[in-house]
Design a protein around this motif. Structure first.
Motif, PDB file in Angstrom:
ATOM      1  N   ASN A 168       0.854  -1.177  -0.070  1.00 41.73           N
ATOM      2  CA  ASN A 168      -0.077  -0.128  -0.024  1.00 41.73           C
ATOM      3  C   ASN A 168       0.784   1.219  -0.059  1.00 41.73           C
ATOM      4  N   TYR A 169       0.274   2.369  -0.387  1.00 38.89           N
ATOM      5  CA  TYR A 169       0.755   3.712  -0.231  1.00 38.89           C
ATOM      6  C   TYR A 169       0.389   4.576   1.081  1.00 38.89           C
TER       7      TYR A 169
ATOM      8  N   ARG B  63      -2.020   0.966  -5.475  1.00 33.36           N
ATOM      9  CA  ARG B  63      -1.485  -0.374  -4.931  1.00 33.36           C
ATOM     10  C   ARG B  63      -0.217  -0.659  -5.295  1.00 33.36           C
ATOM     11  N   ARG B  64       0.790  -0.778  -4.274  1.00 28.28           N
ATOM     12  CA  ARG B  64       2.235  -1.565  -4.695  1.00 28.28           C
ATOM     13  C   ARG B  64       2.094  -2.714  -5.289  1.00 28.28           C
ATOM     14  N   ASP B  65       2.448  -3.043  -6.559  1.00 28.49           N
ATOM     15  CA  ASP B  65       2.433  -4.058  -7.274  1.00 28.49           C
ATOM     16  C   ASP B  65       3.527  -4.402  -8.227  1.00 28.49           C
ATOM     17  N   GLN B  66       3.588  -5.751  -8.942  1.00 29.08           N
ATOM     18  CA  GLN B  66       4.544  -6.021  -9.869  1.00 29.08           C
ATOM     19  C   GLN B  66       4.519  -4.862 -11.201  1.00 29.08           C
ATOM     20  N   ILE B  67       5.329  -5.066 -11.915  1.00 29.86           N
ATOM     21  CA  ILE B  67       5.257  -4.158 -13.065  1.00 29.86           C
ATOM     22  C   ILE B  67       5.114  -5.235 -14.597  1.00 29.86           C
ATOM     23  N   ASP B  68       4.178  -4.854 -15.056  1.00 26.90           N
ATOM     24  CA  ASP B  68       3.764  -5.613 -16.357  1.00 26.90           C
ATOM     25  C   ASP B  68       2.881  -4.707 -17.082  1.00 26.90           C
ATOM     26  N   ALA B  69       2.317  -5.394 -18.338  1.00 30.62           N
ATOM     27  CA  ALA B  69       1.569  -4.823 -19.109  1.00 30.62           C
ATOM     28  C   ALA B  69      -0.138  -4.731 -18.469  1.00 30.62           C
TER      29      ALA B  69
ATOM     30  N   HIS C 117      -0.480  -4.477 -14.675  1.00 27.42           N
ATOM     31  CA  HIS C 117      -0.462  -3.748 -13.385  1.00 27.42           C
ATOM     32  C   HIS C 117       0.106  -2.350 -13.609  1.00 27.42           C
ATOM     33  N   TYR C 118      -0.271  -1.527 -12.726  1.00 30.01           N
ATOM     34  CA  TYR C 118       0.098   0.004 -12.466  1.00 30.01           C
ATOM     35  C   TYR C 118      -0.224   0.193 -11.165  1.00 30.01           C
ATOM     36  N   PRO C 119       0.746   1.179 -10.643  1.00 35.71           N
ATOM     37  CA  PRO C 119       0.467   1.623  -9.252  1.00 35.71           C
ATOM     38  C   PRO C 119      -0.769   2.268  -8.891  1.00 35.71           C
ATOM     39  N   VAL C 120      -1.550   2.901 -10.027  1.00 38.00           N
ATOM     40  CA  VAL C 120      -2.712   3.565  -9.829  1.00 38.00           C
ATOM     41  C   VAL C 120      -3.703   2.916 -10.873  1.00 38.00           C
ATOM     42  N   PHE C 121      -4.931   2.520 -10.449  1.00 34.69           N
ATOM     43  CA  PHE C 121      -5.878   2.475 -11.360  1.00 34.69           C
ATOM     44  C   PHE C 121      -7.093   2.519 -10.952  1.00 34.69           C
ATOM     45  N   HIS C 122      -8.107   2.427 -11.591  1.00 34.07           N
ATOM     46  CA  HIS C 122      -9.671   2.817 -11.176  1.00 34.07           C
ATOM     47  C   HIS C 122     -10.636   1.685 -11.041  1.00 34.07           C
ATOM     48  N   GLN C 123     -11.532   1.949 -10.080  1.00 31.74           N
ATOM     49  CA  GLN C 123     -12.402   1.046  -9.740  1.00 31.74           C
ATOM     50  C   GLN C 123     -13.889   1.645  -9.727  1.00 31.74           C
ATOM     51  N   LEU C 124     -14.805   0.680  -9.790  1.00 26.11           N
ATOM     52  CA  LEU C 124     -16.257   1.231  -9.576  1.00 26.11           C
ATOM     53  C   LEU C 124     -16.815   0.417  -8.692  1.00 26.11           C
TER      54      LEU C 124
END
Length: 473
Positions: free
Chosen positions: A165-166, A201-207, A209-216
């Motif tokens: 987490n951040y 979220r702090r996470d792995q790096i690949d196509a 996953h990104y540290p910022v994403f969007h949820q509904l």
């Protein structure tokens, strides 16, 4: 719905190596400037780490070293004192406030609007107004109580880890899921709402996953009258009982109430996916676990011959509902990732593209009707450059997500993927060595080996000085 089911896999694919084009003189000059700038960046990081203090202004990108006691994080007009939990990076801070989901004609905005349209048109109150209210501008800064405790997430649950987490400090963080707002909205008396926003979220790096994403997030509560209306002999049925918990229901819910809530949930979400992907869609439900719902499910859809997980959902834990003041109601909750849906719907291959300001990308989503079919036309895929980095781990306090965060901070969106390709434990010293393969690829031009070499060197130096590893370069 933020906690992940333990059985959800993540598939990584490694691209083939490519030849690198020769340097032109302008590119050579640019590469020299990049090298110089990156060396200064590493020096700044080290200086900040040694000082262990300072001020971090959210959009000026001048962070104090993570965990620097006495420092201050200034974000969205508020100040947060730093402590040993603080671990925000410049890279992540630069994304706060971008709100891609509210940028008209952005692909994430299109998905949000299509989901909203489904709920608005299908669910109406007595006066004909939409039943579900929408909140898409709530601050991403929440308390740890909102993010975890309000959702019944145990104190020792792995989702609380600093490495995942951040944190601004021990009591405040960037939300890890839009579920962090559930309790407050229920407490305010709402019983049908959507929450949309950026999560971190702090996470792995690949196509994918990104540290910022969007949820509904979608939540709906039912009174006894609402749930059993139209059911034969419904006036004799009850929402609650005192029994034992099973795989199929909570100890306080009657089986009739549980099955009706579950039916409404699955019918609602099946209708949503049919609207997004069309008729004839194959759907299956997989039993799952979330701390704040029971029973819980993941929905998978068969899209172009492949089963894909698209959302998590379940019957809300009554303890959560009761604590928010809605003791006479039962309900369901679900959460979906906008990037996940957009990548499937529009054939977007790389999650970094959502942050692109390239008109060749954004222009493809300027459509007159949000329901219009869009198939992303790839930009020219420029060649990847791969470099490996090996080092001995320090005796303690090392996590892979610390390294991934460092790589993102220095390499930015030039980094496409990071794979841990080898682990080795020395038979005598019992020291552990990791070898990572970093894939660099620019979304809009060809990278030179010299440019990448400078970035990679900066990563090596920062890993040694900031993470305490011993390089095997």
């Amino acid at each position: 719905m933020g906690a992940r089911c333990s059985h959800s896999p993540s598939t990584l694919q490694r691209p083939a190596r490519h030849h690198v084009l020769p340097l032109t003189e302008p590119v050579r000059e640019a590469a020299t400037m990049v090298c110089s700038a990156l060396r200064r960046l590493v020096q700044v990081h080290v200086s900040l780490a040694r000082k262990a203090s300072g001020v971090c202004r959210g959009h000026e990108h001048r962070p104090a070293a993570p965990g620097a006691p006495g420092g201050v994080v200034e974000l969205l007009g508020k100040s947060y004192p730093q402590d040993g939990y603080s671990n925000l990076s410049r890279k992540v801070l630069s994304k706060v406030g971008r709100n891609l989901h509210n940028q008209q004609h952005h692909p994430l905005w299109l998905v949000k609007e299509r989901v909203k349209a489904h709920f608005y048109q299908r669910f109406r109150g007595r006066s004909g107004t939409p039943l579900f209210s929408v909140y898409d501008d709530l601050s991403p800064v929440v308390t740890t109580w909102q993010n975890f405790d309000s959702l019944l997430i145990p104190a020792d649950h792995p989702s609380r880890k600093k490495g995942d987490n951040y944190y601004l400090n021990e009591t405040h963080m960037l939300r890890a899921h839009t579920s962090a707002h559930q309790w407050d909205l229920l407490r305010a008396g709402l019983d049908a709402f959507l929450v949309v926003g950026d999560v971190y979220r702090r996470d792995q790096i690949d196509a994918q996953h990104y540290p910022v994403f969007h949820q509904l997030e979608a939540v709906r509560l039912f009174s006894r009258h609402q749930l059993f209306a139209g059911v034969k002999d419904g006036e004799s049925l009850q929402l609650f009982e005192q029994s034992s918990r099973s795989a199929h229901k909570q100890e306080t819910h009657t089986m009739e109430a549980t099955k009706l809530v579950e039916f409404d949930l699955k019918q609602t979400l099946t209708g949503l996916m049919t609207r997004l992907f069309g008729d004839g869609l194959d759907i299956r439900w997989v039993d799952c676990y979330f701390p704040f719902t029971h029973p819980s499910f993941e929905m998978e859809i068969n899209f172009r011959g492949e089963w894909l997980e698209v959302l998590g959902c379940g019957v809300m834990e009554q303890q959560l509902v009761n604590s928010a003041g809605a003791q006479d109601r039962v309900g369901w909750a679900c959460g979906l990732g906008l990037e996940r849906l957009a990548m499937i719907l529009y054939d977007i291959p790389d999650i970094r593209l959502f942050w692109s300001e390239d008109e060749r990308f954004l222009g493809q989503f300027r459509v007159g009707d949000i329901e219009q079919s869009v198939r992303f036309q790839p930009l020219s895929k420029y060649p990847a450059v791969m470099n490996d980095i090996s080092f001995w781990l320090p005796p303690e306090n090392y996590t892979e997500n610390d390294f991934y965060d460092l790589v993102r901070t220095i390499g930015g969106d030039l980094v496409e993927k990071v794979d841990l390709i080898d682990k080795f434990e020395h038979p005598k010293t019992h020291r552990t060595s990791h070898c990572y393969r970093i894939t660099y690829r620019h979304m809009e031009r060809t990278l030179s080996q010299r440019e990448v070499g400078c970035i990679h060197q900066a990563v090596q130096e920062a890993a040694v000085r900031l993470l305490g590893v011993e390089g095997r370069f």
